[in-house]
Design a protein around this motif. Structure first.
Motif, PDB file in Angstrom:
ATOM      1  N   SER A  13       0.356   5.664  -1.916  1.00 14.39           N
ATOM      2  CA  SER A  13       1.174   4.447  -1.952  1.00 14.39           C
ATOM      3  C   SER A  13       1.836   4.391  -3.328  1.00 14.39           C
ATOM      4  O   SER A  13       1.667   5.295  -4.140  1.00 14.39           O
ATOM      5  N   ALA A  14       2.598   3.331  -3.579  1.00 15.54           N
ATOM      6  CA  ALA A  14       3.171   3.111  -4.910  1.00 15.54           C
ATOM      7  C   ALA A  14       3.162   1.613  -5.191  1.00 15.54           C
ATOM      8  O   ALA A  14       3.330   0.808  -4.268  1.00 15.54           O
ATOM      9  N   SER A  15       2.981   1.265  -6.453  1.00  9.88           N
ATOM     10  CA  SER A  15       2.747  -0.131  -6.822  1.00  9.88           C
ATOM     11  C   SER A  15       3.767  -1.101  -6.224  1.00  9.88           C
ATOM     12  O   SER A  15       3.394  -2.063  -5.550  1.00  9.88           O
ATOM     13  N   TYR A  16       5.061  -0.842  -6.459  1.00 13.80           N
ATOM     14  CA  TYR A  16       6.066  -1.812  -6.002  1.00 13.80           C
ATOM     15  C   TYR A  16       6.080  -1.938  -4.484  1.00 13.80           C
ATOM     16  O   TYR A  16       6.389  -3.000  -3.936  1.00 13.80           O
ATOM     17  N   GLN A  17       5.708  -0.880  -3.810  1.00 15.19           N
ATOM     18  CA  GLN A  17       5.797  -0.872  -2.356  1.00 15.19           C
ATOM     19  C   GLN A  17       4.614  -1.548  -1.658  1.00 15.19           C
ATOM     20  O   GLN A  17       4.701  -1.857  -0.479  1.00 15.19           O
ATOM     21  N   VAL A  18       3.500  -1.736  -2.399  1.00 13.62           N
ATOM     22  CA  VAL A  18       2.339  -2.363  -1.748  1.00 13.62           C
ATOM     23  C   VAL A  18       1.802  -3.618  -2.437  1.00 13.62           C
ATOM     24  O   VAL A  18       1.274  -4.510  -1.773  1.00 13.62           O
ATOM     25  N   GLU A  19       1.905  -3.689  -3.755  1.00 15.43           N
ATOM     26  CA  GLU A  19       1.118  -4.696  -4.473  1.00 15.43           C
ATOM     27  C   GLU A  19       1.538  -6.140  -4.235  1.00 15.43           C
ATOM     28  O   GLU A  19       0.707  -7.013  -4.009  1.00 15.43           O
ATOM     29  N   GLY A  20       2.824  -6.438  -4.337  1.00 23.11           N
ATOM     30  CA  GLY A  20       3.235  -7.844  -4.373  1.00 23.11           C
ATOM     31  C   GLY A  20       2.800  -8.444  -5.701  1.00 23.11           C
ATOM     32  O   GLY A  20       2.756  -7.737  -6.706  1.00 23.11           O
ATOM     33  N   ALA A  21       2.450  -9.751  -5.690  1.00 24.23           N
ATOM     34  CA  ALA A  21       2.009 -10.421  -6.931  1.00 24.23           C
ATOM     35  C   ALA A  21       2.937 -10.075  -8.088  1.00 24.23           C
ATOM     36  O   ALA A  21       2.503  -9.745  -9.177  1.00 24.23           O
ATOM     37  N   TRP A  22       4.222 -10.188  -7.824  1.00 22.94           N
ATOM     38  CA  TRP A  22       5.225  -9.674  -8.753  1.00 22.94           C
ATOM     39  C   TRP A  22       5.242 -10.407 -10.091  1.00 22.94           C
ATOM     40  O   TRP A  22       5.660  -9.847 -11.087  1.00 22.94           O
ATOM     41  N   ASP A  23       4.770 -11.684 -10.095  1.00 19.83           N
ATOM     42  CA  ASP A  23       4.796 -12.403 -11.377  1.00 19.83           C
ATOM     43  C   ASP A  23       3.422 -12.990 -11.705  1.00 19.83           C
ATOM     44  O   ASP A  23       3.313 -14.000 -12.367  1.00 19.83           O
ATOM     45  N   GLU A  24       2.383 -12.319 -11.206  1.00 19.95           N
ATOM     46  CA  GLU A  24       1.045 -12.870 -11.429  1.00 19.95           C
ATOM     47  C   GLU A  24       0.306 -12.193 -12.572  1.00 19.95           C
ATOM     48  O   GLU A  24       0.546 -11.043 -12.887  1.00 19.95           O
ATOM     49  N   ASP A  25      -0.623 -12.950 -13.140  1.00 19.88           N
ATOM     50  CA  ASP A  25      -1.565 -12.429 -14.144  1.00 19.88           C
ATOM     51  C   ASP A  25      -0.867 -11.710 -15.295  1.00 19.88           C
ATOM     52  O   ASP A  25      -1.342 -10.673 -15.768  1.00 19.88           O
TER      53      ASP A  25
END
Ligand code: BGP
Length: 469
Positions: A13-25
Motif C-alpha cells: 500500500s502507500a500512505s496517501y492511498q490508505v491512511e486518511g487522517a490528513w490533518d490529524e496528530d
C-alpha cells in the motif's frame, strides 16, 4: 516447484492511498492534499482525506493480513507526519504511529517493508521548488536518517523512492501529478537526477549506520518490445528501453547514466546539471545498494514514428498508463495491439512480457537481487450475492506468479512478491473505482472490510508456497 522459504509473499500500500487522517496528530499538508482538490485533477474529485481510514484501523487491517498468511507488508511513511514542514521540527506523534504499525506487524511475524517516499511530499517543500530545490534533497536525507534511527532496529528493508519515472514524468511532463507542470523536459531530467542523488546519499548513510538491513529503490518496470520484427521496431524498442529502463536502472545498479540518453540530452539542451561529487556518490551508492524493486503491471509495445514529429497532447486520461502516446522526443509511439489482452483501463496483461523483461534485466545487470514490489490487476470487482468475486484478479496474479516461478527456474534472482494492493485503496487518478485489493472496503457502510475471493486464494498460495500454481 515451491517458492523457497526466504522468498517473501507480501502485499503493498502507500500512505496517501490508505491512511486518511490528513490533518490529524500534527501531520503537515502534502502536495497531494492540495493537488487532489484542484478541480478536474482527479476522478470525480476524489482525494485521500479519509482514504480507507487505515490510520485508525491499522490494527484491524494488520490482523486481516495475518489471517491471510501475509509474510510481509510493504507500506510507505508519510514524510509530513514525521516532519510537518519537510524539515525542521520532528512530530513525535508521527513517529509513534509508525512505531505502532511496525510493532503490530511484528506481533504477527509480518515483515515490515518500508517505502520512504511514495509521492506525498510535504507541501512546504513543494512550494519551495520540490525536487528541483536542493533543500528537498537535504530534507529527504535528514528524514531518511530519522526513519533509520527510529525504526531501523525493527525494520530491515527500506525502499528509498517509489517509481521515480512516474512522479517526475507525470509531475513535469504530463502535468497529471503535482507540481502539475507540462512539457518541461529540462525540469523533468533535472528532477530525476536530483532524486537519484538523494537516493544515493540515503544509501551511503544507511550503510554507514550498520543497521544490518537492506536498502534499495522501486522502479516501474515496463520493458518495451517492438510491434513486429522489423529493424524500425527494434530501433523503437531500444530507444524506449533506454529512456524508461536504462536511465532509471543504470544509475542505481551501475552507478552511471546511459551514454545513449545523456548524449542525446546534451544535444537537445535537456541534460541535467550534475557535479562530479554527485556523480561520485551515485557511483559509490551503486556498490552498496542491496536490491532493485520492480513494479510490473505491463510491458509497452512501440513503433517508430516516421515523417513529421507527432504533437504530444497530454490529458489526465491518457497519462494514466494506457498506450497511445508518442514519446516526448517524437521518436516512437506506444500502441494498443489487436492480439493482446487488456484490462478495463487498457493496461496490457502479459506474463510473458514479464518473463522476457526479467531476462533482459539479467542480461544487462547480472544477478542483482530483485523484489517484485508491485503487481496486480485494477478492476471493478463483481459482487454476487454479497460475495466479492474477483476471479480476474486471481487469474492475473496466478499468471504473474507463474512467470516469477519460471524466471527463478531460469536463474533470475527474485526474492519476494508484493501484490498491489493489500486492500482496496485510492487510485491516484482513478478514485475508488479502480480496485486492486484482497480486502474490499465498503465506503457506504463505515469503511467496513470484507474478504474477497482472492483473499482466500492468496492465503492458500502462501500456505503451499506456490506449489500448485
Ligand atoms: C503504481 C503506483 C501505485 C498504484 C499503482 C496502480 O504506479 O506505485 O501507487 O497507484 O501504480 O496505479 P493506478 O491506481 O493508476 O491504476
Amino acid at each position: 516447484m515451491k517458492f523457497s522459504h526466504d522468498f517473501l509473499f507480501g502485499a503493498a500500500s502507500a500512505s496517501y492511498q490508505v491512511e486518511g487522517a490528513w490533518d490529524e496528530d500534527g501531520k503537515g499538508m502534502t502536495n497531494w492534499d492540495e493537488f487532489s482538490k484542484i478541480p478536474g485533477k482527479t476522478f470525480e474529485g476524489t482525494n485521500g482525506d479519509v482514504a480507507v481510514d487505515h490510520y485508525h484501523r491499522y490494527k484491524e487491517d494488520v490482523a486481516l493480513m495475518a489471517e491471510m498468511g501475509l509474510e510481509s507488508y510493504r507500506f510507505s511513511i508519510s514524510w509530513a507526519r514525521i516532519f510537518p514542514n519537510g524539515d525542521g521540527e520532528i512530530n513525535p506523534k508521527g513517529i509513534e504511529f509508525y512505531n505502532n504499525l511496525i510493532d503490530e506487524c511484528l506481533k504477527y511475524g509480518i515483515v515490515p517493508f518500508i517505502t520512504l517516499y511514495h509521492w506525498d511530499l510535504p507541501l512546504t517543500l513543494e512550494k519551495a521548488g520540490g525536487w528541483l530545490n536542493p533543500r528537498t534533497l537535504d530534507a529527504f536525507v535528514n528524514y531518511a536518517k530519522t526513519c533509520f534511527e527510529a525504526f531501523g532496529d525493527r525494520v530491515k528493508h527500506f525502499i528509498t523512492f517509489n517509481e521515480t519515472i512516474v512522479f517526475c514524468a507525470l509531475g513535469y511532463m504530463a502535468g497529471a501529478h503535482p507540481p502539475g507542470i507540462t512539457n518541461d523536459p529540462k525540469k523533468y531530467f533535472q528532477a530525476v537526477h536530483n532524486v537519484f542523488y538523494a537516493h544515493a546519499q540515503a544509501v551511503v548513510l544507511y550503510k554507514s549506520m550498520n543497521l544490518f538491513g537492506e536498502i534499495g529503490i522501486s522502479n516501474v518496470f515496463a520493458p518495451a518490445f517492438g510491434v513486429d520484427n522489423s529493424e524500425d521496431s527494434h530501433k523503437a524498442a531500444y530507444h524506449a528501453n533506454a529512456y524508461a529502463t536504462h536511465l532509471y536502472f543504470d544509475p542505481i545498479l551501475k552507478g552511471e547514466y546511459p551514454a545513449y540518453v545523456m548524449d542525446a540530452l546534451q544535444k537537445s539542451g535537456f541534460h541535467p546539471e550534475q557535479t562530479a561529487d554527485e556523480l561520485a556518490i551515485i557511483k559509490q551508492a551503486a556498490s552498496l545498494n542491496d536490491f532493485m524493486g520492480l513494479n510490473y503491471y505491463q510491458p509497452s509495445r512501440v513503433e517508430l514514428i516516421k515523417g513529421e514529429l507527432a504533437q504530444r497532447e497530454i490529458t489526465r486520461e491518457n497519462s494514466t498508463g494506457a498506450p497511445g502516446n508518442p514519446s516526448f522526443d517524437g521518436v516512437f509511439r506506444t500502441v494498443k495491439m489487436d492480439d493482446k489482452r487488456y484490462t478495463k483501463w487498457d493496461w496490457e496483461i502479459s506474463p510473458q512480457g514479464f518473463i522476457d523483461g526479467l531476462k533482459m534485466l539479467r542480461e544487462r545487470y547480472g544477478h542483482v537481487k530483485l523484489y517484485i514490489t508491485e503487481n496486480g490487476l485494477g478492476d471493478e470487482d463483481p459482487i454476487v450475492e454479497s460475495e466479492i468475486c474477483d476471479v480476474p484478479r486471481i487469474k492475473y496474479i496466478e499468471e504473474h506468479l507463474q512467470a516469477v516461478k519460471q524466471a527463478i527456474a531460469e536463474g533470475v534472482n527474485v526474492k519476494g512478491y508484493f501484490a498491489w494492493s493489500v486492500i482496496d485503496l485510492l487510485s491516484w487518478l482513478n478514485g475508488y473505482k479502480k480496485q486492486y485489493g484482497f480486502i474490499y472496503v465498503d465506503h457506504k457502510n463505515n469503511y467496513e472490510r470484507k474478504k474477497k475471493m482472492s483473499f482466500h486464494w492468496y492465503r492458500s498460495v502462501i500456505e503451499s508456497r506456490g506449489e500448485h500454481l
